[in-house]
Design an enzyme around this catalytic site. Structure first.
Site, PDB file in Angstrom:
ATOM      1  N   ASN A   9      54.172  15.388  60.876  1.00  0.00           N
ATOM      2  CA  ASN A   9      52.983  15.182  61.696  1.00  0.00           C
ATOM      3  C   ASN A   9      53.449  15.148  63.148  1.00  0.00           C
ATOM      4  O   ASN A   9      54.041  14.173  63.583  1.00  0.00           O
ATOM      5  CB  ASN A   9      52.328  13.847  61.291  1.00  0.00           C
ATOM      6  CG  ASN A   9      51.231  13.422  62.247  1.00  0.00           C
ATOM      7  OD1 ASN A   9      50.772  14.218  63.073  1.00  0.00           O
ATOM      8  ND2 ASN A   9      50.805  12.170  62.144  1.00  0.00           N
ATOM      9  N   TRP A  10      53.181  16.218  63.850  1.00  0.00           N
ATOM     10  CA  TRP A  10      53.695  16.325  65.226  1.00  0.00           C
ATOM     11  C   TRP A  10      52.876  15.551  66.248  1.00  0.00           C
ATOM     12  O   TRP A  10      53.237  15.493  67.414  1.00  0.00           O
ATOM     13  CB  TRP A  10      53.789  17.811  65.631  1.00  0.00           C
ATOM     14  CG  TRP A  10      54.994  18.495  65.067  1.00  0.00           C
ATOM     15  CD1 TRP A  10      55.943  17.950  64.236  1.00  0.00           C
ATOM     16  CD2 TRP A  10      55.410  19.849  65.318  1.00  0.00           C
ATOM     17  NE1 TRP A  10      56.915  18.879  63.953  1.00  0.00           N
ATOM     18  CE2 TRP A  10      56.613  20.049  64.595  1.00  0.00           C
ATOM     19  CE3 TRP A  10      54.880  20.898  66.064  1.00  0.00           C
ATOM     20  CZ2 TRP A  10      57.296  21.272  64.620  1.00  0.00           C
ATOM     21  CZ3 TRP A  10      55.549  22.106  66.084  1.00  0.00           C
ATOM     22  CH2 TRP A  10      56.747  22.293  65.370  1.00  0.00           C
ATOM     23  N   HIS A  95      44.374   9.466  59.392  1.00  0.00           N
ATOM     24  CA  HIS A  95      45.587   8.846  59.927  1.00  0.00           C
ATOM     25  C   HIS A  95      45.216   7.559  60.667  1.00  0.00           C
ATOM     26  O   HIS A  95      44.148   7.485  61.289  1.00  0.00           O
ATOM     27  CB  HIS A  95      46.289   9.826  60.874  1.00  0.00           C
ATOM     28  CG  HIS A  95      47.640   9.342  61.289  1.00  0.00           C
ATOM     29  ND1 HIS A  95      47.820   8.440  62.304  1.00  0.00           N
ATOM     30  CD2 HIS A  95      48.880   9.615  60.794  1.00  0.00           C
ATOM     31  CE1 HIS A  95      49.115   8.188  62.423  1.00  0.00           C
ATOM     32  NE2 HIS A  95      49.784   8.880  61.526  1.00  0.00           N
ATOM     33  N   GLU A  97      46.107   6.388  63.407  1.00  0.00           N
ATOM     34  CA  GLU A  97      45.807   6.560  64.835  1.00  0.00           C
ATOM     35  C   GLU A  97      44.375   7.066  65.020  1.00  0.00           C
ATOM     36  O   GLU A  97      43.716   6.750  66.009  1.00  0.00           O
ATOM     37  CB  GLU A  97      46.840   7.506  65.479  1.00  0.00           C
ATOM     38  CG  GLU A  97      48.172   6.791  65.672  1.00  0.00           C
ATOM     39  CD  GLU A  97      49.395   7.681  65.618  1.00  0.00           C
ATOM     40  OE1 GLU A  97      49.274   8.913  65.752  1.00  0.00           O
ATOM     41  OE2 GLU A  97      50.499   7.130  65.414  1.00  0.00           O
ATOM     42  N   GLU A 167      50.734   4.784  54.582  1.00  0.00           N
ATOM     43  CA  GLU A 167      51.384   4.567  55.875  1.00  0.00           C
ATOM     44  C   GLU A 167      51.035   3.184  56.403  1.00  0.00           C
ATOM     45  O   GLU A 167      49.986   3.006  57.040  1.00  0.00           O
ATOM     46  CB  GLU A 167      50.925   5.625  56.886  1.00  0.00           C
ATOM     47  CG  GLU A 167      51.301   7.030  56.507  1.00  0.00           C
ATOM     48  CD  GLU A 167      51.450   7.912  57.745  1.00  0.00           C
ATOM     49  OE1 GLU A 167      52.484   8.567  57.848  1.00  0.00           O
ATOM     50  OE2 GLU A 167      50.551   7.906  58.603  1.00  0.00           O
ATOM     51  N   GLY A 173      55.932   4.582  64.026  1.00  0.00           N
ATOM     52  CA  GLY A 173      56.453   4.713  65.388  1.00  0.00           C
ATOM     53  C   GLY A 173      57.145   3.461  65.900  1.00  0.00           C
ATOM     54  O   GLY A 173      57.422   3.335  67.081  1.00  0.00           O
ATOM     55  N   SER A 213      58.108   5.559  60.227  1.00  0.00           N
ATOM     56  CA  SER A 213      59.521   5.497  60.615  1.00  0.00           C
ATOM     57  C   SER A 213      60.475   6.054  59.559  1.00  0.00           C
ATOM     58  O   SER A 213      61.561   5.505  59.349  1.00  0.00           O
ATOM     59  CB  SER A 213      59.912   4.073  61.014  1.00  0.00           C
ATOM     60  OG  SER A 213      59.170   3.655  62.143  1.00  0.00           O
ATOM     61  N   GLY A 234      56.530  11.406  61.373  1.00  0.00           N
ATOM     62  CA  GLY A 234      56.092  11.633  62.744  1.00  0.00           C
ATOM     63  C   GLY A 234      57.267  11.992  63.627  1.00  0.00           C
ATOM     64  O   GLY A 234      57.754  13.123  63.627  1.00  0.00           O
ATOM     65  N   GLY A 235      57.768  11.013  64.370  1.00  0.00           N
ATOM     66  CA  GLY A 235      58.817  11.226  65.365  1.00  0.00           C
ATOM     67  C   GLY A 235      59.990  12.069  64.883  1.00  0.00           C
ATOM     68  O   GLY A 235      60.441  12.980  65.585  1.00  0.00           O
TER      69      GLY A 235
HETATM   70  P1  PGA Z   1      56.520   7.942  62.513  1.00  0.00           P
HETATM   71  O1  PGA Z   1      55.003   8.378  62.254  1.00  0.00           O
HETATM   72  O2  PGA Z   1      57.358   8.682  61.504  1.00  0.00           O
HETATM   73  O3  PGA Z   1      56.802   8.351  63.924  1.00  0.00           O
HETATM   74  O4  PGA Z   1      56.587   6.463  62.305  1.00  0.00           O
HETATM   75  C1  PGA Z   1      54.522   8.571  60.951  1.00  0.00           C
HETATM   76  C2  PGA Z   1      53.081   8.983  60.989  1.00  0.00           C
HETATM   77  O5  PGA Z   1      52.346   8.473  61.855  1.00  0.00           O
HETATM   78  O6  PGA Z   1      52.628   9.824  60.177  1.00  0.00           O
END
Ligand code: PGA
Length: 249
Positions: A9-10, A95, A97, A167, A173, A213, A234-235
């Site tokens: 997930n960019w 998600h 966010e 998640e 993050g 993470s 993500g990251g």
């Molecule tokens: P992260 O994000 O790997 O940067 O913690 C995961 C995500 O939000 O899907």
């Protein structure tokens, strides 16, 4: 046997040029990786570049969100048929966010999921508790509510085509990964919800990804848990070597 899915997930990162560059470096690193499916979800504006760069590989491309109407006067939105026609295979839905900053609810998660399925996309539907909810002992009730509202109303054929991502919001993050035991417990709970609603076969077949993470150095222990069928990253999916070592856990 559930084939693992490793999905990147960019979020809101990378230009079109950086997208193409990523694929040039990433493709050779996963050329032989047949043990899992691979997906990358760039921002909408770079999906075309990603589809082009991933052509002829096993890497599927996806959106990070989708609107439920097919078309119409919805300024700023993107529909499921639009994503499909661009060459998307996947779409992330619900998600945290989106829930936190863009008023996503279980109800809208369901509407988006239905629209994605109708267009032939494979939804990755996200659930997960906040730190406050976990510390208040509400993890299971939150997961149950998200499942009941966003996923439970699907019919069995629709359900068979989705992937669930667990998640925990406190792990996203933050560098604070859920321990394999915590993740495994939550996955078990979600799978039991699936069993109750859709039956034992569906519970055995659904893929539940862990996200929060995930890094090259913790992916192996997470993937060693029987109930964890892949990762939503993500990251650590932004850099070719890092995401490739996650894919090749
Ligand atoms: P992260 O994000 O790997 O940067 O913690 C995961 C995500 O939000 O899907």
């Amino acid at each position: 046997m559930r084939t693992p899915l490793m999905a990147g997930n960019w979020k809101m990162y990378k230009s079109a040029g950086e997208t193409t560059q990523f694929f040039e470096e990433f493709k050779p690193l996963v050329e032989k990786s047949r043990h899992c499916e691979i997906a990358i979800c760039p921002p909408f504006v770079n999906i075309a570049a990603a589809v082009e760069a991933a052509r002829g590989t096993r890497i599927g491309i996806g959106g990070q969100n989708v609107f439920w109407a097919k078309e119409g006067a919805y300024t700023g939105e993107v529909s499921a048929p639009m994503l499909k026609s661009l060459g998307c295979e996947w779409v992330i839905i619900g998600h945290s966010e989106r829930r936190q900053y863009f008023a996503e609810t279980n109800e809208t998660v369901l509407k988006r999921t239905l629209a994605a399925l109708e267009a032939g996309l494979k939804p990755i539907v996200c659930v997960g508790e906040t730190l406050e909810e976990r510390e208040g002992g509400a993890t299971e009730s939150v997961l149950a509510e998200q499942f009941a509202g966003g996923i439970g109303p699907l019919d069995p054929t629709q359900f068979a085509r989705i992937v669930i991502a667990y998640e925990p919001v406190w792990a996203i993050g933050t560098g604070r990964t859920a321990t394999p035991e915590i993740a495994s417990e939550a996955h078990g709970f979600i799978r039991s919800q699936v069993g109750t609603k859709f039956g034992a076969d569906a519970a055995g077949a659904v893929r539940i990804l862990y996200g929060g993470s995930v890094k090259p150095d913790n992916v192996k222990n997470l993937m060693a848990q029987a109930g964890i069928d892949g990762a939503l990253v993500g990251g650590a999916s932004l850099e070719p070597n890092s995401f490739a070592s996650i894919v090749n856990f």
